[in-house]
Motif scaffolding. Structure first.
Motif, PDB file in Angstrom:
ATOM      1  N   ASP A  41       0.834  -1.208   0.000  1.00 41.44           N
ATOM      2  CA  ASP A  41       0.000   0.000   0.000  1.00 41.44           C
ATOM      3  C   ASP A  41       0.869   1.259   0.000  1.00 41.44           C
ATOM      4  OD1 ASP A  41      -2.352  -1.444  -0.080  1.00 41.44           O
ATOM      5  OD2 ASP A  41      -2.692  -1.348   2.091  1.00 41.44           O
ATOM      6  N   LEU A  42       1.958   1.243   0.773  1.00 39.98           N
ATOM      7  CA  LEU A  42       2.866   2.389   0.789  1.00 39.98           C
ATOM      8  C   LEU A  42       3.414   2.644  -0.613  1.00 39.98           C
ATOM      9  CD1 LEU A  42       4.912   4.324   2.630  1.00 39.98           C
ATOM     10  CD2 LEU A  42       6.499   2.632   1.721  1.00 39.98           C
ATOM     11  N   GLN A  43       3.858   1.612  -1.278  1.00 39.69           N
ATOM     12  CA  GLN A  43       4.420   1.778  -2.615  1.00 39.69           C
ATOM     13  C   GLN A  43       3.385   2.306  -3.595  1.00 39.69           C
ATOM     14  OE1 GLN A  43       5.948  -2.248  -2.782  1.00 39.69           O
ATOM     15  NE2 GLN A  43       8.066  -1.489  -2.688  1.00 39.69           N
ATOM     16  N   LYS A  44       2.185   1.779  -3.561  1.00 38.86           N
ATOM     17  CA  LYS A  44       1.135   2.298  -4.444  1.00 38.86           C
ATOM     18  C   LYS A  44       0.916   3.793  -4.202  1.00 38.86           C
ATOM     19  CE  LYS A  44      -1.502  -1.931  -4.979  1.00 38.86           C
ATOM     20  NZ  LYS A  44      -2.685  -2.677  -4.561  1.00 38.86           N
ATOM     21  N   SER A  45       0.809   4.171  -2.947  1.00 40.47           N
ATOM     22  CA  SER A  45       0.574   5.580  -2.606  1.00 40.47           C
ATOM     23  C   SER A  45       1.739   6.458  -3.037  1.00 40.47           C
ATOM     24  CB  SER A  45       0.361   5.737  -1.103  1.00 40.47           C
ATOM     25  OG  SER A  45      -0.793   5.068  -0.693  1.00 40.47           O
ATOM     26  N   PHE A  46       2.960   6.028  -2.748  1.00 41.74           N
ATOM     27  CA  PHE A  46       4.123   6.834  -3.074  1.00 41.74           C
ATOM     28  C   PHE A  46       4.362   6.890  -4.580  1.00 41.74           C
ATOM     29  CE2 PHE A  46       6.953   7.932   0.691  1.00 41.74           C
ATOM     30  CZ  PHE A  46       5.885   8.022   1.570  1.00 41.74           C
ATOM     31  N   TYR A  47       4.151   5.794  -5.274  1.00 44.04           N
ATOM     32  CA  TYR A  47       4.320   5.823  -6.739  1.00 44.04           C
ATOM     33  C   TYR A  47       3.283   6.745  -7.379  1.00 44.04           C
ATOM     34  CZ  TYR A  47       7.355   1.693  -6.216  1.00 44.04           C
ATOM     35  OH  TYR A  47       8.355   0.817  -5.865  1.00 44.04           O
ATOM     36  N   ARG A  48       2.057   6.690  -6.889  1.00 44.27           N
ATOM     37  CA  ARG A  48       1.004   7.569  -7.410  1.00 44.27           C
ATOM     38  C   ARG A  48       1.350   9.033  -7.132  1.00 44.27           C
ATOM     39  NH1 ARG A  48      -4.170   5.804  -5.024  1.00 44.27           N
ATOM     40  NH2 ARG A  48      -4.132   4.250  -6.644  1.00 44.27           N
ATOM     41  N   ALA A  49       1.793   9.317  -5.922  1.00 46.45           N
ATOM     42  CA  ALA A  49       2.155  10.694  -5.566  1.00 46.45           C
ATOM     43  C   ALA A  49       3.358  11.174  -6.381  1.00 46.45           C
ATOM     44  CB  ALA A  49       2.456  10.793  -4.070  1.00 46.45           C
ATOM     45  N   SER A  99      12.220   6.406  -2.077  1.00 48.50           N
ATOM     46  CA  SER A  99      11.972   6.022  -0.690  1.00 48.50           C
ATOM     47  C   SER A  99      11.012   4.838  -0.582  1.00 48.50           C
ATOM     48  CB  SER A  99      11.443   7.198   0.121  1.00 48.50           C
ATOM     49  OG  SER A  99      10.160   7.575  -0.311  1.00 48.50           O
ATOM     50  N   ALA A 100      10.333   4.498  -1.670  1.00 47.08           N
ATOM     51  CA  ALA A 100       9.403   3.359  -1.646  1.00 47.08           C
ATOM     52  C   ALA A 100       9.974   2.127  -2.343  1.00 47.08           C
ATOM     53  CB  ALA A 100       8.090   3.757  -2.305  1.00 47.08           C
ATOM     54  N   MET A 101      11.177   2.234  -2.894  1.00 44.76           N
ATOM     55  CA  MET A 101      11.753   1.099  -3.629  1.00 44.76           C
ATOM     56  C   MET A 101      12.161  -0.028  -2.687  1.00 44.76           C
ATOM     57  SD  MET A 101      14.218   2.708  -6.483  1.00 44.76           S
ATOM     58  CE  MET A 101      13.590   3.361  -7.986  1.00 44.76           C
ATOM     59  N   GLY A 102      12.016  -1.234  -3.184  1.00 44.71           N
ATOM     60  CA  GLY A 102      12.415  -2.420  -2.435  1.00 44.71           C
ATOM     61  C   GLY A 102      11.233  -3.345  -2.220  1.00 44.71           C
ATOM     62  N   ALA A 103      11.478  -4.597  -2.426  1.00 45.31           N
ATOM     63  CA  ALA A 103      10.400  -5.592  -2.305  1.00 45.31           C
ATOM     64  C   ALA A 103       9.770  -5.547  -0.917  1.00 45.31           C
ATOM     65  CB  ALA A 103      10.939  -6.988  -2.591  1.00 45.31           C
ATOM     66  N   GLY A 104       8.455  -5.416  -0.890  1.00 43.32           N
ATOM     67  CA  GLY A 104       7.699  -5.480   0.360  1.00 43.32           C
ATOM     68  C   GLY A 104       7.848  -4.285   1.284  1.00 43.32           C
ATOM     69  N   ARG A 105       8.366  -3.173   0.820  1.00 41.48           N
ATOM     70  CA  ARG A 105       8.607  -2.005   1.680  1.00 41.48           C
ATOM     71  C   ARG A 105       7.281  -1.465   2.214  1.00 41.48           C
ATOM     72  NH1 ARG A 105      12.454   0.798   3.337  1.00 41.48           N
ATOM     73  NH2 ARG A 105      13.992  -0.102   1.941  1.00 41.48           N
ATOM     74  N   THR A 106       7.232  -1.288   3.536  1.00 38.74           N
ATOM     75  CA  THR A 106       6.023  -0.762   4.176  1.00 38.74           C
ATOM     76  C   THR A 106       6.268   0.577   4.875  1.00 38.74           C
ATOM     77  OG1 THR A 106       6.488  -2.049   6.159  1.00 38.74           O
ATOM     78  CG2 THR A 106       5.011  -3.047   4.507  1.00 38.74           C
TER      79      THR A 106
END
Length: 136
Positions: A41-49, A99-106
């Motif tokens: 969810d963090l990655q989705k949010s950060f990639y979208r932003a 800051s959101a890169m990396g497998a499974g980053r929360t």
């Protein structure tokens, strides 16, 4: 007809080419949102932003390049007024993506520091441009 200085014309031309990169980021976002790329969810949010900030700030940055030509600013002040937003258009999306890169980053990694740095550069650029326009 609006006459641009050579640096402004070249900067605007290069920035327009970056829109192709932002466009390809949109394809990546579609893959993320359709579940074709495993993300938290963090990655989705950060990639979208990051994608949204890149697009909006590049367009605002192009406007600032044009408006800076209408000021009497010189030197660093002119550079900051013309390109501060464009610098933020690199720093802020980079902060979101890196800051959101990396497998499974929360939670974001240390690259998140690019977000407030970008925000300061953004503010400095728009305030400098506004002052330059008001004093010209």
């Amino acid at each position: 007809m609006l006459e641009l200085s050579d640096p402004a014309r070249i900067t605007a031309g290069i920035v327009l080419l970056t829109i192709v990169g932002i466009e390809s980021g949109g394809l990546f976002m579609l893959k993320v949102l359709r579940g074709r790329v495993a993300t938290t969810d963090l990655q989705k949010s950060f990639y979208r932003a990051g994608h949204a900030h890149a697009g909006v700030l590049v367009i605002l940055g192009l406007l600032c390049v044009l408006l800076a030509e209408a000021t009497n600013l010189t030197g660093f002040a002119h550079w900051l007024a013309a390109t501060g937003v464009l610098c933020a258009a690199i720093l802020m999306p980079a902060g979101f993506f890196f800051s959101a890169m990396g497998a499974g980053r929360t939670s974001p990694n240390r690259a998140v520091v690019l977000l407030p740095v970008g925000a300061v550069v953004l503010g400095a650029g728009v305030v400098t441009l506004a002052v330059g326009l008001l004093l010209t």
